[in-house]
Design a protein around this motif. Structure first.
Motif, PDB file in Angstrom:
ATOM      1  N   TRP A   1       1.137  -1.409   0.059  1.00 50.92           N
ATOM      2  CA  TRP A   1      -0.018  -0.128  -0.014  1.00 50.92           C
ATOM      3  C   TRP A   1       0.672   0.807   0.131  1.00 50.92           C
ATOM      4  CZ3 TRP A   1      -4.843  -0.807  -0.671  1.00 50.92           C
ATOM      5  CH2 TRP A   1      -5.631  -2.161  -0.635  1.00 50.92           C
ATOM      6  N   SER A  17      -1.164   7.713  -2.250  1.00 47.91           N
ATOM      7  CA  SER A  17      -1.579   8.370  -3.033  1.00 47.91           C
ATOM      8  C   SER A  17      -1.092  10.049  -3.642  1.00 47.91           C
ATOM      9  CB  SER A  17      -2.657   8.221  -3.950  1.00 47.91           C
ATOM     10  OG  SER A  17      -3.089   9.216  -4.749  1.00 47.91           O
ATOM     11  N   VAL A  62      -2.820   3.990  -2.087  1.00 43.66           N
ATOM     12  CA  VAL A  62      -3.914   3.706  -2.764  1.00 43.66           C
ATOM     13  C   VAL A  62      -3.242   1.773  -2.892  1.00 43.66           C
ATOM     14  CG1 VAL A  62      -5.123   4.834  -3.928  1.00 43.66           C
ATOM     15  CG2 VAL A  62      -2.366   4.146  -4.385  1.00 43.66           C
ATOM     16  N   ASN A 117      -0.807  -1.119  -4.532  1.00 42.37           N
ATOM     17  CA  ASN A 117       0.980  -1.408  -5.690  1.00 42.37           C
ATOM     18  C   ASN A 117       0.487  -2.133  -6.301  1.00 42.37           C
ATOM     19  OD1 ASN A 117       3.031  -1.439  -6.474  1.00 42.37           O
ATOM     20  ND2 ASN A 117       4.308  -0.735  -4.905  1.00 42.37           N
ATOM     21  N   GLN A 118      -0.084  -1.640  -7.309  1.00 38.11           N
ATOM     22  CA  GLN A 118      -0.309  -2.902  -8.224  1.00 38.11           C
ATOM     23  C   GLN A 118       0.914  -4.027  -9.117  1.00 38.11           C
ATOM     24  OE1 GLN A 118      -3.473  -4.124  -9.271  1.00 38.11           O
ATOM     25  NE2 GLN A 118      -3.693  -2.223  -8.684  1.00 38.11           N
ATOM     26  N   VAL A 143      -9.686  -3.634 -15.662  1.00 38.03           N
ATOM     27  CA  VAL A 143      -8.878  -1.962 -15.455  1.00 38.03           C
ATOM     28  C   VAL A 143      -9.484  -2.508 -13.551  1.00 38.03           C
ATOM     29  CG1 VAL A 143      -7.887   0.218 -14.705  1.00 38.03           C
ATOM     30  CG2 VAL A 143      -9.075  -0.977 -16.368  1.00 38.03           C
ATOM     31  N   SER A 144      -7.954  -2.715 -13.217  1.00 37.46           N
ATOM     32  CA  SER A 144      -8.104  -2.896 -11.515  1.00 37.46           C
ATOM     33  C   SER A 144      -8.249  -1.551 -10.593  1.00 37.46           C
ATOM     34  CB  SER A 144      -7.236  -3.626 -10.453  1.00 37.46           C
ATOM     35  OG  SER A 144      -7.959  -5.895 -11.075  1.00 37.46           O
ATOM     36  N   GLU A 145      -8.696  -1.403  -9.603  1.00 38.43           N
ATOM     37  CA  GLU A 145      -8.150  -0.091  -8.523  1.00 38.43           C
ATOM     38  C   GLU A 145      -8.574  -0.551  -7.351  1.00 38.43           C
ATOM     39  OE1 GLU A 145     -11.864   2.807  -8.638  1.00 38.43           O
ATOM     40  OE2 GLU A 145      -9.945   3.960  -9.292  1.00 38.43           O
ATOM     41  N   SER A 177      -8.199   1.326  -2.843  1.00 38.60           N
ATOM     42  CA  SER A 177      -7.681   1.791  -2.316  1.00 38.60           C
ATOM     43  C   SER A 177      -8.060   1.446  -0.640  1.00 38.60           C
ATOM     44  CB  SER A 177      -8.291   3.369  -1.914  1.00 38.60           C
ATOM     45  OG  SER A 177      -9.306   3.225  -2.134  1.00 38.60           O
ATOM     46  N   THR A 192     -16.677   5.088 -10.788  1.00 36.37           N
ATOM     47  CA  THR A 192     -15.658   5.608 -10.977  1.00 36.37           C
ATOM     48  C   THR A 192     -15.186   6.409 -12.684  1.00 36.37           C
ATOM     49  OG1 THR A 192     -13.648   4.332 -11.004  1.00 36.37           O
ATOM     50  CG2 THR A 192     -15.236   2.821 -11.636  1.00 36.37           C
ATOM     51  N   LEU A 225     -13.529   5.026 -14.144  1.00 33.29           N
ATOM     52  CA  LEU A 225     -12.526   3.265 -15.252  1.00 33.29           C
ATOM     53  C   LEU A 225     -13.836   2.535 -15.660  1.00 33.29           C
ATOM     54  CD1 LEU A 225      -9.614   2.383 -12.916  1.00 33.29           C
ATOM     55  CD2 LEU A 225      -9.956   3.495 -15.013  1.00 33.29           C
TER      56      LEU A 225
END
Length: 156
Positions: A24, A27, A34, A36-37, A56-58, A60, A123, A125
């Motif tokens: 993590w 941001s 957020v 860290n992919q 897409v992934s997001e 938090s 979102t 996205l």
């Protein structure tokens, strides 16, 4: 298959809750934590296969005080009607399609439900009014007094 998926998801939830950096990061734009992919991919193996191209992934996380008994929270999150009522801006429609386990010993420990949910995702996205996720796999697991967890795994 569902039990293995639920156990894997619960283990992942616990690890995500307990670990900070490098998984993590804060941001700079929003000031919140957020995911860290890159670190996520290194840390966890995919339970249900690789992510399709174009997805897409997001993620938090946030902490805060909830003035509600922990058992009542878990009960609400495991009941499709109560869940929809608690988060009307997020959950458009939801139904429980199968109850694999209600839990053990009169508790929600080990509860496993399959749900169908239509979510309103706010979102940029996700285009349009949101998306439909079917079924949503939920598992509740009490890990000590006053602690619990709920995980959702979107399963094709």
């Amino acid at each position: 298959m569902y039990l293995e998926l639920a156990l894997s998801a619960m283990d992942e939830l616990v690890k995500l809750a307990q670990v900070d950096e490098p998984l993590w990061v804060r941001s700079f734009e929003e000031g919140r934590m957020v995911l860290n992919q890159e670190e996520y991919v290194k840390t966890f193996s995919p339970c249900i296969g690789l992510r399709p191209n174009g997805f897409v992934s997001e993620a938090s996380r946030e902490t805060g005080m909830v003035i509600m008994d922990s058992l009542a929270i878990v009960d609400t999150l495991m009941d499709s009607v109560k869940w929809g009522e608690m988060f009307p801006c997020l959950v458009a429609r939801t139904t429980t399609t199968d109850v694999i386990s209600n839990g053990m010993g009169g508790t929600r420990n080990g509860a496993l439900h399959l749900m169908h949910a239509e979510l309103q995702v706010l979102t940029p996205l996700v285009s349009g009014e949101g998306g439909e996720f079917s079924p949503v796999l939920q598992a509740a697991c009490r890990r000590g007094v006053g602690r619990g967890g709920r995980v959702d795994r979107h399963h094709p």
